[in-house]
Structure formats: structure tokens, C-alpha cells
Design a protein around this motif. Sequence first.
Motif, mmCIF file in Angstrom:
data_model
loop_
_atom_site.group_PDB
_atom_site.id
_atom_site.type_symbol
_atom_site.label_atom_id
_atom_site.label_comp_id
_atom_site.label_asym_id
_atom_site.label_seq_id
_atom_site.Cartn_x
_atom_site.Cartn_y
_atom_site.Cartn_z
ATOM 1 N N THR A 48 3.883 14.707 -0.607
ATOM 2 C CA THR A 48 3.583 13.797 -0.425
ATOM 3 C C THR A 48 4.634 12.748 -0.791
ATOM 4 O O THR A 48 3.929 11.363 -1.347
ATOM 5 N N ILE A 49 5.562 13.081 -1.373
ATOM 6 C CA ILE A 49 6.148 11.511 -2.103
ATOM 7 C C ILE A 49 6.990 11.317 -0.819
ATOM 8 O O ILE A 49 7.514 9.742 -0.656
ATOM 9 N N ILE A 50 7.671 11.756 -0.756
ATOM 10 C CA ILE A 50 8.177 11.822 1.005
ATOM 11 C C ILE A 50 7.784 10.680 2.057
ATOM 12 O O ILE A 50 8.095 9.986 2.736
ATOM 13 N N ARG A 51 6.598 11.389 2.704
ATOM 14 C CA ARG A 51 5.338 10.692 3.099
ATOM 15 C C ARG A 51 4.053 10.216 3.047
ATOM 16 O O ARG A 51 3.237 11.238 2.389
ATOM 17 N N PRO A 52 4.600 9.469 1.829
ATOM 18 C CA PRO A 52 2.744 9.237 1.077
ATOM 19 C C PRO A 52 1.727 9.114 2.253
ATOM 20 O O PRO A 52 0.442 9.524 1.923
ATOM 21 N N HIS A 53 2.059 8.571 3.448
ATOM 22 C CA HIS A 53 0.339 8.753 3.728
ATOM 23 C C HIS A 53 0.316 9.644 4.987
ATOM 24 O O HIS A 53 -1.078 10.051 5.491
ATOM 25 N N ALA A 54 0.522 11.011 4.600
ATOM 26 C CA ALA A 54 0.124 11.886 4.962
ATOM 27 C C ALA A 54 -0.906 12.782 4.761
ATOM 28 O O ALA A 54 -0.427 12.780 3.014
ATOM 29 N N ALA A 55 -2.427 12.212 4.686
ATOM 30 C CA ALA A 55 -3.350 13.325 4.979
ATOM 31 C C ALA A 55 -3.717 15.124 3.991
ATOM 32 O O ALA A 55 -3.690 15.108 3.679
ATOM 33 N N ALA B 32 -7.634 12.728 -5.035
ATOM 34 C CA ALA B 32 -9.112 12.061 -4.559
ATOM 35 C C ALA B 32 -8.957 10.186 -3.475
ATOM 36 O O ALA B 32 -9.131 9.742 -3.053
ATOM 37 N N CYS B 33 -8.060 9.951 -5.332
ATOM 38 C CA CYS B 33 -7.920 8.298 -5.032
ATOM 39 C C CYS B 33 -6.868 8.333 -3.636
ATOM 40 O O CYS B 33 -7.004 7.488 -2.930
ATOM 41 N N ALA B 34 -6.000 8.846 -3.693
ATOM 42 C CA ALA B 34 -5.325 8.489 -2.287
ATOM 43 C C ALA B 34 -5.366 8.918 -0.866
ATOM 44 O O ALA B 34 -5.432 8.987 -0.320
ATOM 45 N N LEU C 217 -3.575 19.741 -1.627
ATOM 46 C CA LEU C 217 -3.422 20.016 -3.218
ATOM 47 C C LEU C 217 -4.799 19.896 -3.220
ATOM 48 O O LEU C 217 -5.222 20.431 -4.763
ATOM 49 N N LEU C 218 -5.724 18.587 -3.157
ATOM 50 C CA LEU C 218 -6.731 18.490 -3.840
ATOM 51 C C LEU C 218 -7.648 19.237 -3.792
ATOM 52 O O LEU C 218 -8.250 20.084 -4.509
ATOM 53 N N ILE C 219 -8.245 20.748 -2.795
ATOM 54 C CA ILE C 219 -8.789 21.980 -2.674
ATOM 55 C C ILE C 219 -8.465 22.832 -3.549
ATOM 56 O O ILE C 219 -8.846 23.482 -3.896
ATOM 57 N N LYS D 114 0.906 -1.512 0.201
ATOM 58 C CA LYS D 114 0.448 0.507 -0.193
ATOM 59 C C LYS D 114 0.444 1.665 -0.611
ATOM 60 O O LYS D 114 0.825 2.098 -0.603
ATOM 61 N N ARG D 115 2.008 1.341 0.937
ATOM 62 C CA ARG D 115 2.924 2.628 0.894
ATOM 63 C C ARG D 115 3.674 2.753 -0.734
ATOM 64 O O ARG D 115 3.181 3.731 -1.213
ATOM 65 N N GLY D 116 4.005 1.564 -1.188
ATOM 66 C CA GLY D 116 4.834 1.054 -2.293
ATOM 67 C C GLY D 116 3.353 2.552 -3.977
ATOM 68 O O GLY D 116 3.464 3.177 -4.162
ATOM 69 N N LEU D 117 1.954 1.456 -3.919
ATOM 70 C CA LEU D 117 1.522 2.447 -4.223
ATOM 71 C C LEU D 117 0.855 3.808 -3.860
ATOM 72 O O LEU D 117 0.885 4.848 -4.899
ATOM 73 N N LYS D 118 1.082 3.913 -2.873
ATOM 74 C CA LYS D 118 0.740 5.655 -2.459
ATOM 75 C C LYS D 118 1.627 6.139 -2.781
ATOM 76 O O LYS D 118 1.220 7.663 -3.579
ATOM 77 N N LYS D 119 3.207 5.866 -3.324
ATOM 78 C CA LYS D 119 4.373 6.553 -3.337
ATOM 79 C C LYS D 119 4.720 6.941 -5.234
ATOM 80 O O LYS D 119 4.602 7.578 -5.805
ATOM 81 N N GLY D 120 3.658 5.985 -5.359
ATOM 82 C CA GLY D 120 3.584 5.991 -7.456
ATOM 83 C C GLY D 120 2.518 6.992 -7.964
ATOM 84 O O GLY D 120 2.510 7.864 -8.534
ATOM 85 N N ILE D 121 1.320 7.108 -6.877
ATOM 86 C CA ILE D 121 0.881 8.099 -6.861
ATOM 87 C C ILE D 121 0.906 9.426 -6.660
ATOM 88 O O ILE D 121 1.114 9.985 -7.317
#
Length: 202
Positions: free
Chosen positions: A113-120, A196-198, A126-128, A34-41
Motif C-alpha cells: 500500500t506504500i508502493i501503490r497507494p491507490h491499490a484498493a 476505511a479512510c483510505a 487489510l481492513l477485513i 491526493k496521492r501524497g495523502l494516501k502515501k502518508g496514510i
Amino acid sequence: MANRDSITIDVDQETRTAAKLEKVPMLAAPKPAKRGLKKGIAITDFVLRLGAIAAALSAAATMGTADETLPFFTQFFQFEASYDDLPTFMFFVIAMAIVGGYLVLSLPLSIVTIIRPHAAAPRLALLILDTVALTLATSCAAAATSIVYLAHNGNSSANWMAVCQQFTGFCQGASGAVVSSFVAVVLLMLLVALSACALRRT
């Protein structure tokens, strides 16, 4: 025997504690996949952001330099077409410059977000902000498209003549700027979808 039993009890307690933590999403350790997927996003977000910067600034620069002068009988009597003759094109240049400037300033958040993929928090920001930029880019692109269409085809009902047969260079520049702005719009849509996906997978 007592020591062996106590060791067994401690292992069982640790196992139960770990199982409870896994049931709580905020306390459970993220899975490597899951961490790898978020980093890829996040990396994809950064690359798309660079493309959107190029498209937005290119649109602003192309429209801002759209200018053509036609001689009429003499050098002292000429027809000129420039982007600042039309408020819609002026709005287009300012809006696309703002969008491009925002995208440049958003790069540090994208790197976070690349360094910390799970930071919401940075992803939500960025989404807003991307949604606001998308709205601005879409509005100015649509407005400029209507003017470019009239310049190419005119409107007989309103007695508006097509001017692109005379001002070909100006119309080519304006048309190219509009195309580039829609490229920026599409990339911003992808950025919003990625954010939104992330967030959904956080």
C-alpha cells in the motif's frame, strides 16, 4: 489554413476527451496531492502496525511467563500461581500470539500500500483481516481483565478471595499483559479506521 484548422480541431478533441476522462474516477489520473495523502496514510499504517506487533507479542510473552511460587511451612509444600492454571489466561496467550503473528504477516501487504497507494485490493484485505484481529484481541483482553480484577479484589458474594496480596509478582505480570493487550486493541482500531479512510478516498 486547412492545416491550422485541423490542428485546432485536434486540440479541441483532446481537450474534450481529457475532460470526459476526468469525469470517470477510474480513468482520471490521480492528483499529486491526493496521492501524497494516501502515501502518508500507508506509511502511518505501517508504523502503527509495528507498534501493534510489539504490544501484542509483549502481552503474550508477559502473560506466558507469569509464574510465582510461595513456600508454605516447608519447601515440599508450596503454593504456585501460573497462567496455565486458568483457561482464560491460556486463551489470552494463544489469542495474542495469533494476533501478533497475523500482524507480522500483514507487513508485506502494508508495504504494497506504500508502493501503490491507490491499490484498493490490498487495503480492503487489510481492513477485513484487521477487523477480525481486533475482535479477537478485544475478546481475550476483556476476558483477562475480569480475571485480573477478581485476583486483585476478589468477590465476597461468590467467596472468591483476592490473591494478589500473596502473589504480587504474578499479578503484576498479568496486569502488565492486560495493559499491553489494550494498547494493541487501540492500535488495531486506528489501523481499521485508517484503512476505511483510505478506501473512502480511493
